[in-house]
Design a protein around this motif. Structure first.
Motif, PDB file in Angstrom:
ATOM      1  N   HIS A   1     -57.283  18.114 -28.211  1.00  0.00           N
ATOM      2  CA  HIS A   1     -58.154  17.860 -27.062  1.00  0.00           C
ATOM      3  C   HIS A   1     -57.517  18.357 -25.763  1.00  0.00           C
ATOM      4  O   HIS A   1     -58.153  19.055 -24.981  1.00  0.00           O
ATOM      5  N   VAL A   2     -56.279  17.953 -25.482  1.00  0.00           N
ATOM      6  CA  VAL A   2     -55.495  18.404 -24.327  1.00  0.00           C
ATOM      7  C   VAL A   2     -56.227  18.132 -23.006  1.00  0.00           C
ATOM      8  O   VAL A   2     -55.979  18.809 -22.013  1.00  0.00           O
ATOM      9  N   ASN A   3     -57.114  17.164 -22.983  1.00  0.00           N
ATOM     10  CA  ASN A   3     -57.930  16.955 -21.789  1.00  0.00           C
ATOM     11  C   ASN A   3     -58.707  15.643 -21.952  1.00  0.00           C
ATOM     12  O   ASN A   3     -59.491  15.506 -22.901  1.00  0.00           O
ATOM     13  N   PRO A   4     -58.524  14.680 -21.058  1.00  0.00           N
ATOM     14  CA  PRO A   4     -59.284  13.431 -21.159  1.00  0.00           C
ATOM     15  C   PRO A   4     -60.797  13.640 -21.142  1.00  0.00           C
ATOM     16  O   PRO A   4     -61.534  12.860 -21.759  1.00  0.00           O
ATOM     17  N   ALA A   5     -61.267  14.677 -20.452  1.00  0.00           N
ATOM     18  CA  ALA A   5     -62.703  14.934 -20.410  1.00  0.00           C
ATOM     19  C   ALA A   5     -63.215  15.415 -21.763  1.00  0.00           C
ATOM     20  O   ALA A   5     -64.326  15.052 -22.184  1.00  0.00           O
ATOM     21  N   VAL A   6     -62.443  16.229 -22.455  1.00  0.00           N
ATOM     22  CA  VAL A   6     -62.818  16.662 -23.803  1.00  0.00           C
ATOM     23  C   VAL A   6     -62.852  15.454 -24.736  1.00  0.00           C
ATOM     24  O   VAL A   6     -63.792  15.286 -25.527  1.00  0.00           O
TER      25      VAL A   6
ATOM     26  N   PHE B 164     -63.388  12.409 -23.904  1.00  0.00           N
ATOM     27  CA  PHE B 164     -64.551  11.600 -23.534  1.00  0.00           C
ATOM     28  C   PHE B 164     -65.828  12.190 -24.115  1.00  0.00           C
ATOM     29  O   PHE B 164     -66.691  11.462 -24.637  1.00  0.00           O
ATOM     30  N   GLY B 165     -65.965  13.506 -24.048  1.00  0.00           N
ATOM     31  CA  GLY B 165     -67.149  14.152 -24.607  1.00  0.00           C
ATOM     32  C   GLY B 165     -67.257  13.939 -26.105  1.00  0.00           C
ATOM     33  O   GLY B 165     -68.352  13.718 -26.644  1.00  0.00           O
ATOM     34  N   LEU B 166     -66.129  13.958 -26.802  1.00  0.00           N
ATOM     35  CA  LEU B 166     -66.135  13.722 -28.241  1.00  0.00           C
ATOM     36  C   LEU B 166     -66.390  12.253 -28.563  1.00  0.00           C
ATOM     37  O   LEU B 166     -66.999  11.929 -29.589  1.00  0.00           O
ATOM     38  N   PHE B 167     -65.944  11.368 -27.689  1.00  0.00           N
ATOM     39  CA  PHE B 167     -66.254   9.944 -27.847  1.00  0.00           C
ATOM     40  C   PHE B 167     -67.754   9.699 -27.685  1.00  0.00           C
ATOM     41  O   PHE B 167     -68.367   8.986 -28.484  1.00  0.00           O
TER      42      PHE B 167
ATOM     43  N   GLY C  23     -70.073  11.706 -28.312  1.00  0.00           N
ATOM     44  CA  GLY C  23     -70.737  12.260 -29.485  1.00  0.00           C
ATOM     45  C   GLY C  23     -70.435  11.526 -30.778  1.00  0.00           C
ATOM     46  O   GLY C  23     -70.950  11.898 -31.830  1.00  0.00           O
ATOM     47  N   GLY C  24     -69.592  10.503 -30.720  1.00  0.00           N
ATOM     48  CA  GLY C  24     -69.275   9.732 -31.916  1.00  0.00           C
ATOM     49  C   GLY C  24     -68.230  10.349 -32.811  1.00  0.00           C
ATOM     50  O   GLY C  24     -68.132  10.019 -33.988  1.00  0.00           O
ATOM     51  N   HIS C  25     -67.392  11.239 -32.260  1.00  0.00           N
ATOM     52  CA  HIS C  25     -66.394  11.925 -33.063  1.00  0.00           C
ATOM     53  C   HIS C  25     -65.021  11.258 -33.015  1.00  0.00           C
ATOM     54  O   HIS C  25     -64.172  11.538 -33.866  1.00  0.00           O
ATOM     55  N   VAL C  26     -64.759  10.446 -32.025  1.00  0.00           N
ATOM     56  CA  VAL C  26     -63.529   9.658 -31.950  1.00  0.00           C
ATOM     57  C   VAL C  26     -63.900   8.252 -31.506  1.00  0.00           C
ATOM     58  O   VAL C  26     -64.870   8.057 -30.774  1.00  0.00           O
ATOM     59  N   THR C  27     -63.119   7.282 -31.940  1.00  0.00           N
ATOM     60  CA  THR C  27     -63.381   5.896 -31.562  1.00  0.00           C
ATOM     61  C   THR C  27     -62.860   5.623 -30.154  1.00  0.00           C
ATOM     62  O   THR C  27     -62.051   6.389 -29.608  1.00  0.00           O
ATOM     63  N   LEU C  28     -63.300   4.520 -29.578  1.00  0.00           N
ATOM     64  CA  LEU C  28     -62.810   4.122 -28.262  1.00  0.00           C
ATOM     65  C   LEU C  28     -61.311   3.843 -28.304  1.00  0.00           C
ATOM     66  O   LEU C  28     -60.578   4.207 -27.376  1.00  0.00           O
ATOM     67  N   ALA C  29     -60.836   3.230 -29.378  1.00  0.00           N
ATOM     68  CA  ALA C  29     -59.409   2.925 -29.495  1.00  0.00           C
ATOM     69  C   ALA C  29     -58.569   4.196 -29.454  1.00  0.00           C
ATOM     70  O   ALA C  29     -57.567   4.286 -28.723  1.00  0.00           O
ATOM     71  N   ARG C  30     -58.991   5.197 -30.215  1.00  0.00           N
ATOM     72  CA  ARG C  30     -58.253   6.466 -30.217  1.00  0.00           C
ATOM     73  C   ARG C  30     -58.411   7.184 -28.878  1.00  0.00           C
ATOM     74  O   ARG C  30     -57.468   7.821 -28.391  1.00  0.00           O
ATOM     75  N   THR C  31     -59.588   7.074 -28.279  1.00  0.00           N
ATOM     76  CA  THR C  31     -59.827   7.698 -26.985  1.00  0.00           C
ATOM     77  C   THR C  31     -58.859   7.174 -25.933  1.00  0.00           C
ATOM     78  O   THR C  31     -58.241   7.951 -25.187  1.00  0.00           O
TER      79      THR C  31
ATOM     80  N   ILE D 267     -68.604  13.586 -16.028  1.00  0.00           N
ATOM     81  CA  ILE D 267     -70.053  13.811 -16.050  1.00  0.00           C
ATOM     82  C   ILE D 267     -70.376  15.088 -16.821  1.00  0.00           C
ATOM     83  O   ILE D 267     -71.268  15.119 -17.678  1.00  0.00           O
ATOM     84  N   GLY D 268     -69.652  16.176 -16.536  1.00  0.00           N
ATOM     85  CA  GLY D 268     -69.893  17.445 -17.218  1.00  0.00           C
ATOM     86  C   GLY D 268     -69.694  17.345 -18.713  1.00  0.00           C
ATOM     87  O   GLY D 268     -70.478  17.901 -19.499  1.00  0.00           O
ATOM     88  N   SER D 269     -68.658  16.623 -19.136  1.00  0.00           N
ATOM     89  CA  SER D 269     -68.392  16.507 -20.571  1.00  0.00           C
ATOM     90  C   SER D 269     -69.465  15.691 -21.270  1.00  0.00           C
ATOM     91  O   SER D 269     -69.891  16.023 -22.390  1.00  0.00           O
ATOM     92  N   ALA D 270     -69.934  14.618 -20.622  1.00  0.00           N
ATOM     93  CA  ALA D 270     -70.980  13.790 -21.218  1.00  0.00           C
ATOM     94  C   ALA D 270     -72.280  14.575 -21.368  1.00  0.00           C
ATOM     95  O   ALA D 270     -72.955  14.503 -22.408  1.00  0.00           O
TER      96      ALA D 270
END
Length: 251
Positions: A83-88, A90-93, A95-103, A225-228
């Motif tokens: 990911h290398v980026n909190p915004a990335v 967040f976007g994957l979170f 979309g349901g690709h990572v859990t909140l805990a991992r995020t 916002i952009g990632s979401a």
């Protein structure tokens, strides 16, 4: 809608060996990326005696960030998803690709990686300033917010298209370089106006070490916002859920 697939996860997930390894991979990749990107800016200031940014300097910044991100994503892809980026993240979170805990774990690792990179730069350059992101003359915080939203949308949309979509096929091989290229291109477009962050961690490290927080909120709100928006748009219009809904590799 992707929001329906959001998963909180559990505290136990954070303590698993694979999750901790993924967090360490994010820390190292962000450190590599920020050390190269911020370091190139410090080197430019050093050789130009803190001169004004030139077109050549902007091209240099774009190339360094593109190459460094290509490497940073590649080396973490098989461990954390790169990911290398909190915004990335967040976007994957969203979309349901990572859990909140991992995020949350990734965010902590990414922010620490950026701060450590900037501290190492300050020590290794004998106290040179780690310049925080700032707005150019005549650019308002709202102008910069729009820039960050649009640029991060392009970045996260690229992540979804090349690394997340189960239909990606062989194009997944070029995902790291495509992600690096869109960041480099966006720096050429927005770097002269607001620095073109697209990454809250990249903005956070220099701000902490230099203790400069002017308009810092722009570099968080815009990318998130952009990632979401990118996550929702790609999911609603382009995902074919009959083909499967693979998560980005995270372990």
């Amino acid at each position: 809608m992707p929001i329906s697939r959001i998963s909180v996860g559990s505290p136990a997930e954070v303590g698993r060996a694979d999750t901790l390894k993924a967090g360490l991979a994010e820390f190292i990749s962000v450190l590599i990326f920020v050390f190269a990107g911020e370091g190139s800016g410090m080197a430019y200031n050093f050789v130009t005696n803190n001169g004004s940014t030139t077109p050549a300097g902007l091209v240099q910044a774009a190339l360094v960030h593109a190459f460094a991100l290509f490497v940073a994503v590649s080396v973490a892809a098989n461990i954390s998803g790169g990911h290398v980026n909190p915004a990335v993240t967040f976007g994957l979170f969203i979309g349901g690709h990572v859990t909140l805990a991992r995020t949350v774990l990734y965010w902590i690792a990414q922010l620490l990686g950026s701060v450590v990179a900037c501290l190492l730069l300050k020590v290794s350059t004998a106290g040179q300033t780690t310049s925080a992101f700032s707005l150019s003359t005549g650019v308002s915080s709202w102008n910069a917010l729009v820039f960050e939203i649009v640029m991060t949308f392009g970045l996260v949309y690229t992540v979804y298209a090349t690394a997340v979509d189960p239909k990606k096929g062989n194009i997944g091989i070029v995902a790291p370089i495509a992600i690096g290229f869109i960041v480099g291109a966006n720096i050429l477009a927005g770097g002269a106006f607001d620095g073109a962050s697209m990454n809250p961690a990249v903005s956070f490290g220099p701000a902490v070490v230099s203790w400069t927080w002017d308009n810092h909120w722009v570099y968080w709100l815009g990318p998130f916002i952009g990632s979401a928006i990118a996550a929702i748009v790609y999911d609603v219009f382009f995902f074919s859920h009959n083909d499967g809904y693979d998560q980005l590799p995270s372990a």
